[in-house]
Design a protein around this motif. Structure first.
Motif, PDB file in Angstrom:
ATOM      1  N   GLU A  13      41.475  69.535 -16.077  1.00 10.98           N
ATOM      2  CA  GLU A  13      41.816  69.268 -17.482  1.00 10.98           C
ATOM      3  C   GLU A  13      40.976  68.119 -18.047  1.00 10.98           C
ATOM      4  OE1 GLU A  13      43.752  70.857 -19.687  1.00 10.98           O
ATOM      5  OE2 GLU A  13      44.034  72.410 -18.180  1.00 10.98           O
ATOM      6  N   ASP A  14      39.766  68.015 -17.558  1.00 13.78           N
ATOM      7  CA  ASP A  14      38.841  66.945 -17.982  1.00 13.78           C
ATOM      8  C   ASP A  14      38.250  67.298 -19.348  1.00 13.78           C
ATOM      9  OD1 ASP A  14      36.895  65.021 -18.315  1.00 13.78           O
ATOM     10  OD2 ASP A  14      36.002  65.277 -16.331  1.00 13.78           O
ATOM     11  N   LYS A  15      38.650  66.566 -20.370  1.00 15.35           N
ATOM     12  CA  LYS A  15      38.171  66.849 -21.725  1.00 15.35           C
ATOM     13  C   LYS A  15      36.985  65.972 -22.125  1.00 15.35           C
ATOM     14  CE  LYS A  15      42.638  68.523 -23.346  1.00 15.35           C
ATOM     15  NZ  LYS A  15      43.721  68.433 -24.357  1.00 15.35           N
ATOM     16  N   HIS A  16      36.538  65.127 -21.221  1.00 18.13           N
ATOM     17  CA  HIS A  16      35.430  64.222 -21.539  1.00 18.13           C
ATOM     18  C   HIS A  16      34.095  64.683 -20.956  1.00 18.13           C
ATOM     19  CE1 HIS A  16      38.031  61.196 -23.329  1.00 18.13           C
ATOM     20  NE2 HIS A  16      38.846  61.345 -22.305  1.00 18.13           N
ATOM     21  N   PRO A  56      19.659  75.056 -24.438  1.00 15.99           N
ATOM     22  CA  PRO A  56      20.690  74.534 -23.549  1.00 15.99           C
ATOM     23  C   PRO A  56      22.015  75.288 -23.690  1.00 15.99           C
ATOM     24  CG  PRO A  56      19.523  72.735 -24.617  1.00 15.99           C
ATOM     25  CD  PRO A  56      19.069  73.994 -25.294  1.00 15.99           C
ATOM     26  N   ALA A  57      22.648  75.567 -22.554  1.00 18.61           N
ATOM     27  CA  ALA A  57      23.969  76.189 -22.533  1.00 18.61           C
ATOM     28  C   ALA A  57      24.996  75.098 -22.239  1.00 18.61           C
ATOM     29  CB  ALA A  57      24.033  77.279 -21.473  1.00 18.61           C
ATOM     30  N   LEU A  58      25.990  74.956 -23.102  1.00 23.07           N
ATOM     31  CA  LEU A  58      26.980  73.897 -22.971  1.00 23.07           C
ATOM     32  C   LEU A  58      28.265  74.428 -22.346  1.00 23.07           C
ATOM     33  CD1 LEU A  58      28.066  71.029 -23.537  1.00 23.07           C
ATOM     34  CD2 LEU A  58      28.701  71.831 -25.832  1.00 23.07           C
ATOM     35  N   PHE A  59      28.735  73.697 -21.332  1.00 24.62           N
ATOM     36  CA  PHE A  59      30.025  74.013 -20.714  1.00 24.62           C
ATOM     37  C   PHE A  59      30.915  72.777 -20.838  1.00 24.62           C
ATOM     38  CE2 PHE A  59      26.896  76.699 -18.713  1.00 24.62           C
ATOM     39  CZ  PHE A  59      27.510  77.939 -18.666  1.00 24.62           C
ATOM     40  N   ASN A  60      32.050  72.940 -21.517  1.00 27.67           N
ATOM     41  CA  ASN A  60      33.009  71.843 -21.633  1.00 27.67           C
ATOM     42  C   ASN A  60      34.425  72.419 -21.592  1.00 27.67           C
ATOM     43  OD1 ASN A  60      33.332  72.985 -24.160  1.00 27.67           O
ATOM     44  ND2 ASN A  60      32.461  71.255 -25.280  1.00 27.67           N
TER      45      ASN A  60
END
Length: 409
Positions: A13-16, A56-60
């Motif tokens: 659950e890391d939102k940063h 760039p592919a972003l994963f968050n």
């Protein structure tokens, strides 16, 4: 790749945390698939692609825990080196006196930027000028150059593309005058410079450049100290970064291998018989060049989502272009709860080094560097050298360099 990140975010659950996959991205770049060169004569301008021709592919957390697609707005910016900014200034103010090759390369470069409607920024030029000159000299010259950049930003693109003439567009000039609270573009240049200075006074730009400068000083001293092979020299340099600087600099680590293999050419051209002041000047200039190459990964941040800036460096220095092309940003890890710092993973073209020292030595170097990286990643806190201690270290290294220069004159 997606499942790996999804498992991480569902489990923590890391939102940063934000992970940019670049080399492994499935998306082709929306802007540049490779580096570009402008000009056919001796003088050229280069745009360096350090993104492997990828978007760039972003994963968050948002993307990996939602079924909805993450909507991102990518925009392209070109970060100009100081020489290119000066050439654009000349094109605006003194076009008829320009060298033919410089004029043609600059005109072709500007035409390209106009055709693709790409943003181009003189921020590096302003930073370098601010830290290298006194305040009076800075405000005598820099606002004039920024005024020229604004004249290019506010020109009529259609007329320029048709006739090659820089013609002002009244609505654009009005916009910049309102933005910078001035009645003319000359005044806008001054106010723009003042705004940038206000922002960069609170940054760690000078500290970062000094870390690189200290690294370059140590490289030169190691290379000229004895006839050790590349493995031993690079080992001494790695120990210097970790023990003295408290931080491992990725580009400097790779560049050291290039330099110790006698492949850096004019990029690090410090010789034992050089005058000390010339050697210092050249190494400081190289430190700023390396800082310029780091700006694309510093500008790719999640701070303004869904906006993402894919930035490319433009330079007229051939050696900087050649060195810049050797690096690719493979991956960028970013935490918004950790002073907004991104940690890049870079690849470095080892082919020339392998041809020089052999594949066995290169394999040993890569194995050792991998081990160092894992050891560093295992540390919870990595604090670089304090800036006051860094100044003392640089003074000591410069004294050693002075002995080297004097000793052989």
């Amino acid at each position: 790749m997606y499942q790996k990140y999804k498992a991480y975010f569902l489990g923590t659950e890391d939102k940063h945390a934000h992970f940019f996959e670049i080399a492994a991205s499935p998306y082709d770049s929306m802007f540049y698939s490779d580096s570009k060169v402008f000009g056919n004569g001796e003088h050229k301008i280069h745009i360096i692609d350090q993104f492997c021709g990828k978007r760039p592919a972003l994963f968050n957390h948002e993307f990996c825990t939602n079924d909805d697609e993450l909507k991102l707005n990518f925009w392209c910016s070109i970060t100009l080196d100081s020489n290119v900014v000066s050439l654009l200034h000349e094109l605006v103010t003194n076009r008829s006196e320009m060298n033919v090759d410089q004029h043609d390369a600059t005109h072709e470069f500007l035409r390209h930027l106009t055709e693709v409607n790409c943003d181009y920024s003189p921020i590096f030029y302003v930073m370098e000028s601010f830290f290298k000159s006194d305040e009076d000299n800075f405000y005598e010259h820099v606002p004039k150059v920024l005024s020229s950049v604004l004249k290019l930003h506010s020109m009529n693109e259609a007329i320029f593309l048709k006739d090659g003439v820089i013609t002002p567009k009244p609505d654009a000039i009005k916009y910049y005058c309102e933005l910078y609270n001035s009645s003319s573009l000359d005044g806008c240049g001054l106010h723009w410079a003042q705004r940038i200075v206000k922002d960069i006074r609170d940054t760690d730009v000078e500290y970062k450049v000094n870390l690189t400068y200290a690294s370059l000083l140590k490289m030169v001293l190691i290379k000229h100290a004895d006839n050790k092979g590349i493995y031993k020299k690079s080992e001494e340099f790695e120990n210097f970064m970790m023990d003295e600087l408290g931080i491992r600099l990725a580009r400097e680590s790779s560049l050291a291998l290039y330099y110790f293999s006698n492949l850096a050419g004019k990029f690090i051209n410090t010789q034992a018989n050089m005058a000390f002041d010339v050697a210092v000047h050249d190494l400081k200039a190289t430190a700023w060049d390396l800082y310029l190459l780091k700006l694309p990964e510093q500008l790719l941040t999640p701070n303004d989502l869904p906006e993402l800036n894919t930035s490319y460096v433009a330079t007229s220095e051939v050696k900087l272009y050649e060195i810049g092309k050797l690096f690719d940003i493979q991956h960028l890890a970013y935490r918004t709860d950790n002073a907004n710092k991104g940690i890049p993973v870079l690849s470095f073209d080892m082919l020339d080094i392998e041809n020089k020292v052999g594949n066995t030595t290169v394999a040993k170097l890569m194995k050792r560097n991998e081990e160092i990286s894992f050891r560093r990643m295992a540390k919870e806190n990595i604090d670089g050298i304090h800036h006051h201690k860094l100044e003392s270290l640089i003074n000591d290294l410069e004294i050693q360099l002075s002995y080297l220069c004097v000793k052989h004159t």
